[in-house]
Design an enzyme around this catalytic site. Structure first.
Site, PDB file in Angstrom:
ATOM      1  N   ASP A 526       0.744  -1.346   0.147  1.00 52.60           N
ATOM      2  CA  ASP A 526       0.363   0.196  -0.128  1.00 52.60           C
ATOM      3  C   ASP A 526       1.040   1.583  -0.034  1.00 52.60           C
ATOM      4  O   ASP A 526       2.152   1.283   1.030  1.00 52.60           O
ATOM      5  CB  ASP A 526      -0.837   0.160   1.364  1.00 52.60           C
ATOM      6  N   HIS A 529       4.453   4.384  -2.927  1.00 55.11           N
ATOM      7  CA  HIS A 529       5.624   5.412  -3.793  1.00 55.11           C
ATOM      8  C   HIS A 529       5.999   5.881  -2.997  1.00 55.11           C
ATOM      9  O   HIS A 529       6.901   6.642  -2.714  1.00 55.11           O
ATOM     10  CB  HIS A 529       4.571   6.601  -4.529  1.00 55.11           C
ATOM     11  N   ASP A 627      -9.344   2.127  -4.796  1.00 52.03           N
ATOM     12  CA  ASP A 627      -9.799   3.319  -4.235  1.00 52.03           C
ATOM     13  C   ASP A 627     -10.342   4.594  -5.218  1.00 52.03           C
ATOM     14  O   ASP A 627      -9.954   5.750  -5.335  1.00 52.03           O
ATOM     15  CB  ASP A 627      -8.850   3.932  -3.349  1.00 52.03           C
TER      16      ASP A 627
END
Length: 1532
Positions: A526, A529, A627
């Site tokens: 999750d 980045h 999401d």
């Protein structure tokens, strides 16, 4: 033969950092590291952390790999070290050059996923994943009934959002306890554990064939996590991150402001509780600038207390014994930030202050003046900080208002309504676990460690930020500038760079990771980045210890593929999540399908051993992620089916999110959704909101799509074609390159709602090549008569009034979507089905299974069965054959094994002019160019360019698809010849018979497969006929040796004069016209394409410079003998001709060819077994006397040794004659004096001399041609007198004849001449001694300026070199530095003193050595010019019409002599020098290897322009260049 093991080659190049390049490999592959041209010949060591077999992976533990060199010698072209890959993950490599790190990168090895009771492999491209929000699964004992929906819908992987205890916000990604299973899943009377979850996951894997993965969240923890209160050091708090104090002060001030707004305190100032318009926004901006910023004075955290600083400065100035230690005069006074970030707590360096502000005396006035200056400077510095803070505050206000606008005013925002404590004006950036107090009291807490440690920074994300930078670390102003889009329910975790920096946190998260890896087959990283790379690496290493084939997926929002690759390569991410929702129209959606996987339809078959090429990350292509916003809102409910079909046809992993298939018309929020998913019940009615089945939404179609996706992945449908039929219709084809079956999915997307937007009834016709076997399924999105959608209170329900009508595995005529299908033929063997649609309404899909028409299917099967002899790759899809052409029953290798090397020259090579002599020509491709060769190499050179890139749009492929011209050309050209060549042509013709029967789009790949099989077999046959040096040599040696096949051949008219009929082993053939027997000896072309045919093919000098390398070293002794003897027969005036002209049109205008010829006879005698026999071979003299007419072969035979003696005798006597037919008919540029030929031997020195200033008798033979520049008829480089290489070659011949005469093998001991009317004899011994005694004395330019041997000390401009000639008519020319002396060094090294020779070679290396060739003239010389342009005609005497041919351009053949000379003398200079020289040679030759590999001519050129630049006037492949490079490798 092709290996079936997959091997990839990674070329290492100096200073090449490939950390951002993704190299993907599979388990079972072998990876070979090889040296690129910049590293060949250098001491390179490769290190990797890929473990030894059986050892555990340790990221920090590197080992060096051993080099393997299969040929163990000449060069580094085949040297490699290898890894056999059997472990998944990310592995690093780097390499050292000596002790210097020179480059490196990462490789990613894919995991192998296993599923089912039989543990079968699930290929990554077969993955069909569905995401579930764990909290919506309800109590654990109800999970199965909810997860069954995924099983029934055909998914084979489930992704769970985190299953841990959630924080107060109830967001799926805010975890209160990473180690504990969410207690919501338990019942009051039954507590479930990780073990129960593990058992369910195992059941799903074994019984349902479903793998499970779940998220790992490393960046943050819920703000109410108990452990973070016990270990506040794990967060960014105001104790360990004091740089956040100013941001915290701003955050609290804004919170108090928000509370005041909520209580209506700012109503009078224009800010009501409900923010509704721009006016309100303007008031907020005004109040923050006028009230809040001035009150909290943030700039003070960055400023100096002026009063304190001045007082301290004054004290120091007035100290009795003040000493100033100013470190660096460049240092100026600047503010030193207070590490505790107290108001006005910053300081300055007083040493710099004292050294900058110096009083002119010690009086109080001077000191006061100094303090004032200092005071003024501090004020200036403080003012700078004030300005900087102003700049930050401006950004903070802008970001804050942007946020308010989105949350309260924007149409697409959440519209939060009135400002309250629950929905404040701005999200808080920090935790505040204390009771509220006055703002000033709160601020005092930031300096109390026991309180400040609980003031922690929340996590979030920063738009457009560098993902490799941690935004909470010092140096980042994100919190102060309010640039964070904040998640107020989570605390950002502070790991540092290694476990020791925060032991509890690393250990806690490692345990968390190990729980996941114990029970799940994969993880989703999750917020990948924003996860520090060192943390993710450490955690994944721990996970892979427990789950070696861990499937790792991640979503990256870096905005750049290069940055994505940093994460993918460092972490070994298996699949990157990509979303179809990012496509703004159907065209873009189709482009994504093409981008994320597969190769073009009709792609070339790639060899198993091939370069490792950079990849793009493997995709997990999702129609919607959990999401994301809801596609029904964004597009329309009708688009669910077509878009999911388009996505599913991609050649990669595919996925979706629970709720999409049921057509839930809103986003299922990861934060606020508390209802449960529906359960599976086959009998439920559409209006039942808590249960679903195949009648619900698009589930029935999804099941069919998923099954198809898995079948296409498992059965190797790896080729993809996307066709945008019109603006809404996308057709995706998946094709199997082995069975040539296709599946074509036609989807009519519905990005706009069909109820409210116009869609045309007219749908374009579609043409599908081949025969439609069946309709796999067709489905239409339709409305049904049920109650409309109402959001259920307990279950996440979808739209009941929309469903799909689906029909599977039907025949075309049963289709309700296809109106009619006609069959049209495109060519004799190509069927096209024309499809006309009638009910392809928006939201419809139809999928066809298409085969080739039966006739073509058989032809492909037969082709594949005959291709198995070249590669096992073709076994699948092949057909056993009985009735094909009898010639195909014989393996190609046994037909071709009868070919001679001269015949191979015709099959493989022959340039345009050679082919024209035979009445043909090279194949010309329209809109492109002609092939370089008529033979197979012409085609292979183009295919080698287009095959790796699959450049199917290339004109070459177009030509193949458009007609049979090229195919027929290849076979007919060979069949028209006789013997074995025609047999090869017939074999190709029989293969092409089947090739012509397959669809045109497949012809390029099968044409390539046939040719590559034949070509590689022919090369093997060529090498088998060569010497053991070639057969056991490196790839470089083998490819160079093909130059011998390329340049040695026989045309329609033999180029060599006839040999004596009494000579044995002379090849004969039947003349096609006269039907008589004629000799057909192979001759050497000087170079292609300019010197390849007619009288310009054979040159004495070129032939004998090239003969040792091209014919002797390669073991072609008979051809070498015949060429030596044929030229011997043309001797006249004691010379060998320059231009041979079949002997009849010979020109005897060169002084050196005869000495090169003698050198070759010497080499022949030494290299060939029983080579001395050649001396007795009969030579048929064409010109027994200088003036006799040409005699027919066999009229007068002489043994070769007599001809040799004649050459020596004539030189000692002195040669003087005028060329026959002198004048423009034989040379249109030569001046009259140039036709006068002289040569002789100097009585004093023994040096051979000759020539005059109007002719050029050596290899540097450029004659001026320009009237305009007035150089016509003037040689650029006459080199008259004694040219250095001729002196060396003659010394070599005399020494050799002396040795033979001593053994009585050569019957003459002396030469006899007439001098002044008397007969004089000169013995070979005496002649040999004279040259030996005088050479270095007269040719070496001494380091000593007073050397008495130097005739022209005034002309010396470089010392320590050897002259280029001695006794030239223009003395300056003797002293020019040129590379010719290296030839003398190789053939007569005894003439040179080792130290002097080495010095001269070092100068030559520094001044003359270029990337590929040797400069023909010292670049310091005033007439040096390195660019040769034969077409240029201007006024420049030194350049016009290519006058500078030998005045600078870099000739390649001399590199061979330079390197061989270096190698010889380096052995005399000691071991270390010898080792260094070998490195130099390998490094220089590696550039030739690269050129040879890349050249479409598969050769090395005659010359290059300066610094290795391409010269368009050069021959592309030159005999003596290839020969001398081969000789160098032979010497190595």
């Amino acid at each position: 033969m092709e290996h079936s093991k997959q091997i990839r080659i990674l070329l290492l190049n100096e200073m090449e950092k490939l950390e951002k390049t993704l190299f993907r490999l599979e388990q079972g592959f072998e990876l070979q590291f090889r040296l690129g041209p910049t590293l060949q010949g250098k001491a390179v060591t490769v290190y990797t952390n890929y473990p030894f077999p059986g050892e555990a992976f340790n990221r920090e533990k590197f080992r060096s790999l051993d080099w393997e060199n299969p040929t163990e010698k000449e060069d580094d072209s085949d040297k490699y070290c290898k890894l056999y890959l059997q472990q998944s993950g990310s592995f690093q490599y780097y390499f050292l050059q000596g002790n210097e790190k020179s480059g490196g990168g990462y490789i990613v090895v894919d995991p192998i996923l296993h599923v089912g009771a039989d543990n079968h492999v699930l290929p990554l491209d077969c993955v069909t994943l569905q995401t579930f929000l764990a909290k919506c699964l309800g109590p654990f004992d109800e999970w199965e009934s909810r997860l069954r929906v995924a099983k029934e819908s055909g998914y084979n992987m489930i992704h769970f959002t985190p299953l841990q205890t959630l924080g107060l916000s109830r967001s799926c990604y805010s975890l209160a306890n990473q180690l504990e299973l969410n207690p919501d899943f338990s019942r009051p009377n039954k507590k479930y554990t990780w073990n129960d979850v593990g058992q369910l996951v195992e059941k799903l894997k074994k019984e349902w064939n479903i793998l499970c993965i779940t998220d790992v969240v490393y960046n943050h923890t819920a703000a109410n996590s108990k452990w973070i209160q016990e270990h506040p050091e794990c967060a960014y708090n105001l104790v360990n991150s004091p740089h956040l104090k100013p941001a915290w002060v701003l955050d609290r001030a804004l919170w108090h402001f928000s509370c005041d707004v909520a209580e209506g305190k700012y109503k009078e100032k224009g800010i009501p509780v409900l923010i509704e318009n721009d006016q309100h926004m303007h008031c907020i901006r005004k109040i923050i600038w006028e009230d809040i910023f001035p009150k909290i004075r943030l700039w003070e955290f960055f400023q100096v207390d002026v009063y304190k600083a001045v007082e301290q400065f004054r004290r120091l100035l007035t100290q009795e014994n003040r000493r100033v230690t100013k470190s660096d005069p460049k240092q100026h006074l600047k503010i030193i930030q207070d590490v505790e970030y107290r108001r006005l707590g910053c300081t300055v360096d007083m040493n710099i202050a004292l050294a900058t502000f110096i009083p002119h005396d010690n009086g109080p006035a001077a000191i006061e003046e100094c303090c004032n200056w200092f005071h003024k400077r501090i004020e200036e510095l403080n003012s700078e900080k004030f300005q900087l803070m102003n700049y930050h505050q401006e950004q903070a206000v802008n970001c804050l208002l942007g946020n308010v606008f989105y949350e309260r005013l924007a149409g697409h925002g959440p519209k939060l309504g009135p400002v309250t404590r629950k929905h404040p004006l701005v999200t808080r950036y920090f935790t505040f676990p204390f009771d509220e107090m006055a703002f000033t009291t709160e601020e005092s807490m930031i300096h109390l460690p026991n309180k400040a440690c609980f003031l922690m920074a929340h996590n979030g994300w920063v738009m457009g930020d560098d993902p490799l930078r941690n935004f909470a670390e010092p140096g980042s102003e994100v919190y102060l500038r309010r640039e964070l889009i904040c998640w107020g329910d989570s605390v950002k975790l502070r790991y540092g760079n290694k476990p020791e920096d925060c032991p509890y946190l690393w250990e806690h998260m490692k345990k968390y990771t190990e729980i996941i890896a114990t029970y799940f087959q994969g993880v989703r990283l999750d917020n990948c980045h924003s996860t520090p790379l060192c943390v993710a690496e450490y955690m994944l290493d721990a996970a892979r210890k427990l789950q070696p084939n861990l499937y790792v997926v991640a979503e990256l929002f870096t905005g750049s593929e290069d940055l994505d690759n940093v994460f993918v390569t460092r972490l070994g991410i298996s699949s990157l999540i990509r979303e179809a929702m990012s496509a703004y129209n159907s065209h873009e959606e189709g482009r994504l399908v093409y981008r994320y996987g597969g190769e073009p339809v009709g792609s070339f078959v790639q060899p198993c051993l091939r370069p490792l090429v950079p990849a793009i990350a493997h995709a997990l292509f999702m129609d919607i992620t959990h999401d994301n916003e809801c596609p029904i809102v964004h597009r329309s409910a009708y688009d669910a089916l077509p878009s999911s079909t388009v996505v599913s046809m991609a050649c990669c992993a595919s996925g979706s999110t629970r709720g999409y298939d049921e057509l839930v018309p809103h986003q299922i929020s990861v934060v606020s959704e508390e209802r449960f998913y529906t359960k599976w019940n086959p009998g439920a009615s559409p209006s039942n909101t808590g249960e679903v089945n195949f009648q619900s939404g698009i589930i029935a179609a999804r099941c069919a799509i998923n099954k198809l996706h898995q079948e296409l992945g498992a059965k190797g449908y790896i080729q993809v074609y996307v066709d945008q039929v019109d603006e809404d219709i996308v057709a995706v084809t998946r094709h199997s390159p082995s069975i040539h079956q296709s599946v074509v999915a036609v989807s009519r997307t519905a990005f706009r709602n069909p109820k409210t937007s116009f869609y045309s009834k007219e749908v374009p016709q579609m043409c599908i090549p081949g025969k439609i076997e069946e309709v796999v399924f067709e489905a239409r999105t339709i409305e049904r008569n049920t109650k409309p959608y109402r959001k259920d209170e307990n279950s996440i329900n979808g739209m009941p009034d929309i469903t799909v009508e689906i029909r599977e595995h039907i025949q075309l005529n049963e289709s309700k979507i296809v109106k009619q299908a006609g069959i049209a033929t495109k060519g004799p063997n190509e069927y096209i089905q024309e499809i006309e649609f009638e009910n392809l309404s928006p939201g419809s899909v139809i999928i066809f299974r298409v085969s080739l028409d039966p006739h073509a299917q058989v032809a492909v099967g037969i082709l594949r069965s005959h291709l198995i002899q070249f590669s096992p790759h073709f076994k699948s899809g092949s057909l056993p054959v009985d009735n094909s052409d009898p010639i195909l029953k014989i393996p190609f290798a046994s037909i071709a094994s009868k070919l001679t090397l001269v015949e191979l020259n015709q099959i493989l090579y022959r340039c345009e002019s050679e082919e024209q002599e035979d009445g043909g020509g090279c194949y010309h491709i329209p809109n492109w160019s002609a092939l370089k060769y008529a033979g197979l190499q012409g085609l292979m050179s183009v295919l080698a360019e287009i095959r790796p890139k699959n450049d199917l749009g290339h004109p070459f492929c177009d030509n193949l698809r458009s007609g049979d011209w090229m195919i027929d050309y290849v076979s007919s050209r060979l069949i028209s010849r006789s013997g074995t060549i025609a047999e090869v042509g017939k074999w190709l013709q029989a293969m092409f018979f089947y090739l012509k029967q397959i669809p045109r789009y497949l012809i390029p790949c099968y044409f390539d497969a046939i040719l590559i099989g034949a070509y590689t077999t022919l090369l093997d046959i060529a090498w088998k006929q060569m010497s053991s040096f070639v057969q056991n040599g490196s790839t470089f040696v083998k490819h160079l040796s093909l130059g011998s096949v390329q340049l040695c051949g026989v045309g329609k008219f033999p180029s060599l004069p006839l040999l004596s009929p009494s000579l044995a082993y002379v090849p004969y053939r039947l003349n096609e016209i006269t039907k008589e027997k004629e000799q057909c000896c192979g001759s050497l072309a000087a170079g292609l394409p300019h010197f390849s045919s007619g009288i310009f093919r054979c040159w004495g000098r070129d032939t004998f410079i090239a003969l040792r390398g091209l014919l002797l070293i390669t073991g072609r002794y008979l051809e070498a003998r015949n060429i030596i003897l044929a030229f011997a027969g043309t001797m006249r005036h004691g010379l060998i001709p320059n231009l041979l002209g079949e002997g009849i049109h010979a020109r005897y205008n060169c002084r050196d060819a005869v000495w090169w010829w003698l050198q070759c006879i010497q080499d022949y005698c030494k290299v060939v077994p029983n080579g001395l026999d050649i001396l007795k071979c009969p030579v048929s003299r064409m010109y027994p006397t200088d003036d006799s007419a040409p005699l027919p072969a066999g009229t007068l035979d002489q043994p070769l040794f007599e001809v040799i003696q004649e050459a020596m005798q004539r030189h000692m006597q002195g040669i003087q004659f005028r060329e026959r037919n002198a004048g423009p008919q034989i040379d249109r540029n030569m001046k009259d004096e140039g036709f006068n030929i002289t040569a002789g031997v100097d009585e004093e020195t023994g040096f051979v001399y000759g020539g005059n200033r109007f002719n050029c008798g050596t290899w540097m033979d450029k004659m001026g041609e320009s009237d305009r520049a007035r150089n016509k008829g003037i040689p650029a480089t006459p080199r008259d007198g004694s040219a250095v290489e001729i002196v060396g070659l003659s010394k070599s011949a005399i020494r050799w004849l002396l040795e033979l005469s001593k053994k009585n093998i050569f019957p003459y001991h002396e030469v006899t001449v007439k001098r002044h009317g008397k007969v004089v004899t000169v013995s070979y011994d005496e002649w040999n001694r004279k040259i030996q005694d005088n050479f270095e004395k007269l040719f070496h330019v001494s380091e000593d300026p007073s050397d008495l041997n130097e005739k022209h000390p005034d002309l010396v401009h470089k010392r320590g070199i050897y002259k280029d000639s001695y006794g030239a008519s223009s003395p300056w020319c003797d002293y020019q530095l040129r590379p010719n002396f290296t030839i003398a060094m190789v053939v007569a090294p005894e003439l040179f003193t080792a130290e002097k020779a080495w010095k001269a070679l070092e100068i030559a290396e520094k001044k003359l050595l270029g990337p590929l060739g040797m400069k023909t003239l010292d670049p310091d010389d005033m007439i040096y010019c390195g660019v040769y342009d034969n077409a240029l005609d201007n006024d420049n005497y030194n350049l016009a019409k290519g006058f500078n041919y030998h005045q600078g351009p870099e000739w390649l053949w001399l590199v061979g002599y330079f390197l061989r000379a270096k190698l010889y003398f380096s052995k005399l200079m000691g071991q270390e020098t010898n080792a260094k020289t070998k490195f130099l040679i390998k490094n220089v030759l590696s550039r030739h290897y690269v050129h040879l590999e890349r050249s479409p001519w598969k050769g090395l050129p005659e010359l290059t322009n300066e610094n290795g630049q391409y010269c368009p006037f050069s021959c592309e492949t030159q005999a003596w260049t290839i020969a001398t490079v081969l000789e160098t490798l032979y010497d190595l």
